[in-house]
Design a protein around this motif. Sequence first.
Motif, PDB file in Angstrom:
ATOM      1  N   GLY A 194       8.818  -4.036  -3.251  1.00  0.00           N
ATOM      2  CA  GLY A 194       8.703  -3.524  -4.902  1.00  0.00           C
ATOM      3  C   GLY A 194       9.950  -3.611  -5.613  1.00  0.00           C
ATOM      4  O   GLY A 194       9.966  -3.952  -6.939  1.00  0.00           O
ATOM      5  N   TRP A 195      11.011  -3.253  -5.117  1.00  0.00           N
ATOM      6  CA  TRP A 195      12.384  -3.248  -5.713  1.00  0.00           C
ATOM      7  C   TRP A 195      12.791  -4.762  -6.556  1.00  0.00           C
ATOM      8  O   TRP A 195      13.248  -4.552  -7.746  1.00  0.00           O
ATOM      9  CB  TRP A 195      13.489  -2.838  -4.976  1.00  0.00           C
ATOM     10  CG  TRP A 195      14.717  -2.480  -5.643  1.00  0.00           C
ATOM     11  CD1 TRP A 195      15.865  -3.481  -5.800  1.00  0.00           C
ATOM     12  CD2 TRP A 195      15.142  -1.371  -6.370  1.00  0.00           C
ATOM     13  NE1 TRP A 195      16.931  -2.939  -6.653  1.00  0.00           N
ATOM     14  CE2 TRP A 195      16.561  -1.696  -6.978  1.00  0.00           C
ATOM     15  CE3 TRP A 195      14.543   0.018  -6.643  1.00  0.00           C
ATOM     16  CZ2 TRP A 195      17.134  -0.713  -7.699  1.00  0.00           C
ATOM     17  CZ3 TRP A 195      15.225   0.671  -7.558  1.00  0.00           C
ATOM     18  CH2 TRP A 195      16.575   0.288  -8.228  1.00  0.00           C
ATOM     19  N   HIS A 196      12.465  -5.674  -5.830  1.00  0.00           N
ATOM     20  CA  HIS A 196      12.712  -7.047  -6.220  1.00  0.00           C
ATOM     21  C   HIS A 196      11.827  -7.496  -7.357  1.00  0.00           C
ATOM     22  O   HIS A 196      12.138  -8.460  -8.104  1.00  0.00           O
ATOM     23  CB  HIS A 196      13.118  -8.087  -5.280  1.00  0.00           C
ATOM     24  CG  HIS A 196      14.080  -7.519  -4.093  1.00  0.00           C
ATOM     25  ND1 HIS A 196      15.339  -7.643  -4.585  1.00  0.00           N
ATOM     26  CD2 HIS A 196      14.133  -7.277  -2.928  1.00  0.00           C
ATOM     27  CE1 HIS A 196      16.036  -7.412  -3.521  1.00  0.00           C
ATOM     28  NE2 HIS A 196      15.265  -7.091  -2.564  1.00  0.00           N
ATOM     29  N   GLY A 237       0.717  -1.120  -0.011  1.00  0.00           N
ATOM     30  CA  GLY A 237      -0.251  -0.073   0.098  1.00  0.00           C
ATOM     31  C   GLY A 237       0.709   1.242   0.011  1.00  0.00           C
ATOM     32  O   GLY A 237       0.544   2.258  -0.903  1.00  0.00           O
ATOM     33  N   CYS A 238       1.977   1.582   0.788  1.00  0.00           N
ATOM     34  CA  CYS A 238       2.652   2.594   0.799  1.00  0.00           C
ATOM     35  C   CYS A 238       3.063   2.863  -0.693  1.00  0.00           C
ATOM     36  O   CYS A 238       3.136   3.965  -0.897  1.00  0.00           O
ATOM     37  CB  CYS A 238       3.833   2.416   1.817  1.00  0.00           C
ATOM     38  SG  CYS A 238       3.501   2.182   3.448  1.00  0.00           S
ATOM     39  N   LEU A 239       3.746   1.801  -1.254  1.00  0.00           N
ATOM     40  CA  LEU A 239       4.247   2.162  -2.761  1.00  0.00           C
ATOM     41  C   LEU A 239       3.261   2.446  -3.563  1.00  0.00           C
ATOM     42  O   LEU A 239       3.565   3.403  -4.241  1.00  0.00           O
ATOM     43  CB  LEU A 239       4.809   0.852  -2.974  1.00  0.00           C
ATOM     44  CG  LEU A 239       5.414   0.986  -4.488  1.00  0.00           C
ATOM     45  CD1 LEU A 239       6.626   1.821  -4.507  1.00  0.00           C
ATOM     46  CD2 LEU A 239       6.098  -0.261  -4.848  1.00  0.00           C
ATOM     47  N   ILE A 294       0.577   4.240  -2.937  1.00  0.00           N
ATOM     48  CA  ILE A 294      -0.114   5.424  -2.316  1.00  0.00           C
ATOM     49  C   ILE A 294       0.936   6.457  -3.139  1.00  0.00           C
ATOM     50  O   ILE A 294       0.679   7.650  -3.587  1.00  0.00           O
ATOM     51  CB  ILE A 294      -0.394   5.752  -1.017  1.00  0.00           C
ATOM     52  CG1 ILE A 294      -1.361   4.968  -0.601  1.00  0.00           C
ATOM     53  CG2 ILE A 294      -0.316   6.880  -0.654  1.00  0.00           C
ATOM     54  CD1 ILE A 294      -1.784   4.730   0.895  1.00  0.00           C
ATOM     55  N   TRP A 295       2.364   5.970  -2.570  1.00  0.00           N
ATOM     56  CA  TRP A 295       3.272   6.853  -3.192  1.00  0.00           C
ATOM     57  C   TRP A 295       3.480   7.321  -4.603  1.00  0.00           C
ATOM     58  O   TRP A 295       3.794   8.422  -5.199  1.00  0.00           O
ATOM     59  CB  TRP A 295       4.815   6.908  -2.595  1.00  0.00           C
ATOM     60  CG  TRP A 295       5.684   7.710  -2.883  1.00  0.00           C
ATOM     61  CD1 TRP A 295       6.845   7.800  -3.444  1.00  0.00           C
ATOM     62  CD2 TRP A 295       5.537   9.195  -2.228  1.00  0.00           C
ATOM     63  NE1 TRP A 295       7.591   9.019  -3.332  1.00  0.00           N
ATOM     64  CE2 TRP A 295       6.751   9.888  -2.731  1.00  0.00           C
ATOM     65  CE3 TRP A 295       4.861   9.763  -1.468  1.00  0.00           C
ATOM     66  CZ2 TRP A 295       7.033  11.225  -2.305  1.00  0.00           C
ATOM     67  CZ3 TRP A 295       5.173  11.147  -1.086  1.00  0.00           C
ATOM     68  CH2 TRP A 295       6.036  11.716  -1.414  1.00  0.00           C
ATOM     69  N   LEU A 296       3.215   6.277  -5.360  1.00  0.00           N
ATOM     70  CA  LEU A 296       3.274   6.413  -6.844  1.00  0.00           C
ATOM     71  C   LEU A 296       2.147   7.343  -7.270  1.00  0.00           C
ATOM     72  O   LEU A 296       2.117   8.048  -8.303  1.00  0.00           O
ATOM     73  CB  LEU A 296       2.979   4.976  -7.410  1.00  0.00           C
ATOM     74  CG  LEU A 296       4.580   4.247  -7.453  1.00  0.00           C
ATOM     75  CD1 LEU A 296       4.279   2.758  -8.084  1.00  0.00           C
ATOM     76  CD2 LEU A 296       5.574   4.927  -8.318  1.00  0.00           C
ATOM     77  N   VAL A 297       0.817   7.089  -6.803  1.00  0.00           N
ATOM     78  CA  VAL A 297      -0.295   7.793  -6.985  1.00  0.00           C
ATOM     79  C   VAL A 297      -0.014   9.252  -6.673  1.00  0.00           C
ATOM     80  O   VAL A 297      -0.435  10.302  -7.779  1.00  0.00           O
ATOM     81  CB  VAL A 297      -1.286   7.474  -6.260  1.00  0.00           C
ATOM     82  CG1 VAL A 297      -2.799   8.392  -6.474  1.00  0.00           C
ATOM     83  CG2 VAL A 297      -2.017   5.970  -6.859  1.00  0.00           C
ATOM     84  N   VAL A 298       0.796   9.510  -5.661  1.00  0.00           N
ATOM     85  CA  VAL A 298       1.177  10.967  -5.189  1.00  0.00           C
ATOM     86  C   VAL A 298       2.104  11.553  -6.359  1.00  0.00           C
ATOM     87  O   VAL A 298       1.891  12.770  -6.726  1.00  0.00           O
ATOM     88  CB  VAL A 298       1.726  10.861  -3.650  1.00  0.00           C
ATOM     89  CG1 VAL A 298       2.200  12.323  -3.464  1.00  0.00           C
ATOM     90  CG2 VAL A 298       0.464  10.866  -2.831  1.00  0.00           C
TER      91      VAL A 298
END
Length: 121
Positions: free
Chosen positions: A116-118, A8-10, A12-16
């Motif tokens: 996400g990175w992997h 979820g954090c990733l 949300i940050w991508l949407v931002v």
Amino acid sequence: MQERKRHGCLTIWLVVVIGANFLDAFRHYLMRDELMEQFPGTPEWVITGLFILALVNVACGIALFRWKKWGFWVLLLSSLAGAYLYLQLSFVNALVPLLVVAVLFGALHIGGERKGWHQLE
């Protein structure tokens, strides 16, 4: 192929990142004259450059949503260029693009199994 899951954090940050850069591009396009008045002595190419970089950042955010690692690297380069351009306006503004990439880097590296990175290709 294993199904990819984004935490979820990733998400949300991508949407931002996508939304803020879209609005920033819109602002640089529509409010060019007001920005030139607000920051007297600023060359016009700085505002044009910030407009272009905001559009590049939108594309990078979309690429990251589609699990493309190049989106992170291009966003990093774009943010460094944006920091340089924002230095033409004010020091505080120059810190924002660097902060965006730092938070994104952190968001890509948290999440345990859903890190996400992997999952980027």
